[in-house]
Design an enzyme around this catalytic site. Structure first.
Site, PDB file in Angstrom:
ATOM      1  N   HIS A  15       0.833  -1.202   0.000  1.00  0.00           N
ATOM      2  CA  HIS A  15       0.000   0.000   0.000  1.00  0.00           C
ATOM      3  C   HIS A  15       0.867   1.252   0.000  1.00  0.00           C
ATOM      4  O   HIS A  15       1.614   1.507   0.950  1.00  0.00           O
ATOM      5  CB  HIS A  15      -0.895  -0.024   1.238  1.00  0.00           C
ATOM      6  N   ASP A  44      -1.360   5.921  -5.730  1.00  0.00           N
ATOM      7  CA  ASP A  44      -2.395   6.915  -6.028  1.00  0.00           C
ATOM      8  C   ASP A  44      -1.801   7.954  -6.973  1.00  0.00           C
ATOM      9  O   ASP A  44      -0.598   8.232  -6.921  1.00  0.00           O
ATOM     10  CB  ASP A  44      -2.842   7.639  -4.756  1.00  0.00           C
ATOM     11  N   HIS A  57      -1.054  10.589  -2.874  1.00  0.00           N
ATOM     12  CA  HIS A  57      -2.381  10.294  -2.347  1.00  0.00           C
ATOM     13  C   HIS A  57      -3.188  11.569  -2.150  1.00  0.00           C
ATOM     14  O   HIS A  57      -4.361  11.643  -2.520  1.00  0.00           O
ATOM     15  CB  HIS A  57      -2.274   9.551  -1.015  1.00  0.00           C
TER      16      HIS A  57
END
Length: 260
Positions: A15, A44, A57
């Site tokens: 992640h 992201d 992100h």
């Protein structure tokens, strides 16, 4: 159909490259993912005002760099002058795809402004089988599927996930009818990426996993950082885990058997 998912066993997704082990979404985080032997990275993206897709992100630079301001309001030249917590500038998506050809990347399109630059970047890099596009927005995912077709893998958006949860609770005949209305492999949708629960209501249940598999979708669960939670979900039959502690996830999966 996309070849994004491959190999035996569950998928380990770092992640943001492992935000509890290294500075998130940095080149250092990508190198960390590769050094652990992981094949999958979750990240992201936002686009600068001149259309450069960068790993970030947040819509702003303030939290993770020494700069400030909205990514979408600054040119790449300006954004590239700032340094993240690893001491490097933000990583561009084309650099990630070009410099790490063995890595498969789950890309969360964070806002509508990134859709066209993201499509252009993927066309230019031709990284079709190496990416899965994700978003909370069903409409944003629909735009990406329309632009790129089923050769690029996608996950489900929030609305379609809710429909899948509802379908999982139906008797088999009604469930099959409900599932036919959801995006599936023929549309490029290969997975659903979900939390264990939402607002106190369970999402990842045996019936949910069965319904997703019946529709040809893998179930990836986020964000799982503790070994006991990893083991419990893997015992339940999920197909992948997204973790801020990829080193821990790697060790859990290695102890259990084949993974990728």
């Amino acid at each position: 159909m996309s070849s994004y998912l491959h190999g035996p066993g569950p998928v380990a997704l770092a992640h943001r490259g492992g935000g509890r082990e290294v500075p998130e979404n940095s080149r250092t985080a990508v190198e960390h993912t590769v050094s652990l032997g992981l094949s999958y990275l979750e990240t992201d993206v936002h686009a600068t005002s001149d259309g450069v897709v960068v790993l970030s992100h947040d819509p702003t630079l303030d939290r993770v760099t020494d700069g400030s301001g909205a990514v979408g309001e600054l040119t790449w030249d300006r954004v590239s002058a700032f340094r993240d917590r690893s001491g490097e500038r933000l990583l561009r998506l084309d650099e990630l795809l070009g410099d790490f050809p063995g890595l498969r990347v789950n890309i969360d399109a964070k806002d509508d402004a990134v859709v066209e630059p993201l499509v252009e970047t993927l066309r230019r890099t031709a990284a079709w089988g190496r990416v899965c596009l994700a978003s909370f927005s069903d409409d944003r995912l629909a735009r990406l599927r329309a632009a790129l077709g089923p050769r690029v893998a996608t996950s489900l958006g929030r609305r379609d996930i809710a429909r899948l949860v509802a379908a999982s609770r139906l008797p088999a005949p009604a469930q099959r009818r409900a599932l036919r209305t959801l995006p599936g492999p023929a549309d490029g949708a290969v997975c659903t990426q979900v939390p264990v629960s939402h607002r106190g209501l369970p999402v990842v249940t045996p019936r949910f996993i069965t319904a997703a598999h019946r529709h040809g979708l893998a179930v990836h669960v986020w964000t799982i950082d503790e070994p006991e939670h990893m083991h419990r979900l893997l015992d339940l039959g999920v197909d992948g885990l997204v973790s801020d502690r990829p080193r821990v996830l790697r060790d859990v999966l290695t102890a259990r058997g084949p993974w990728h």
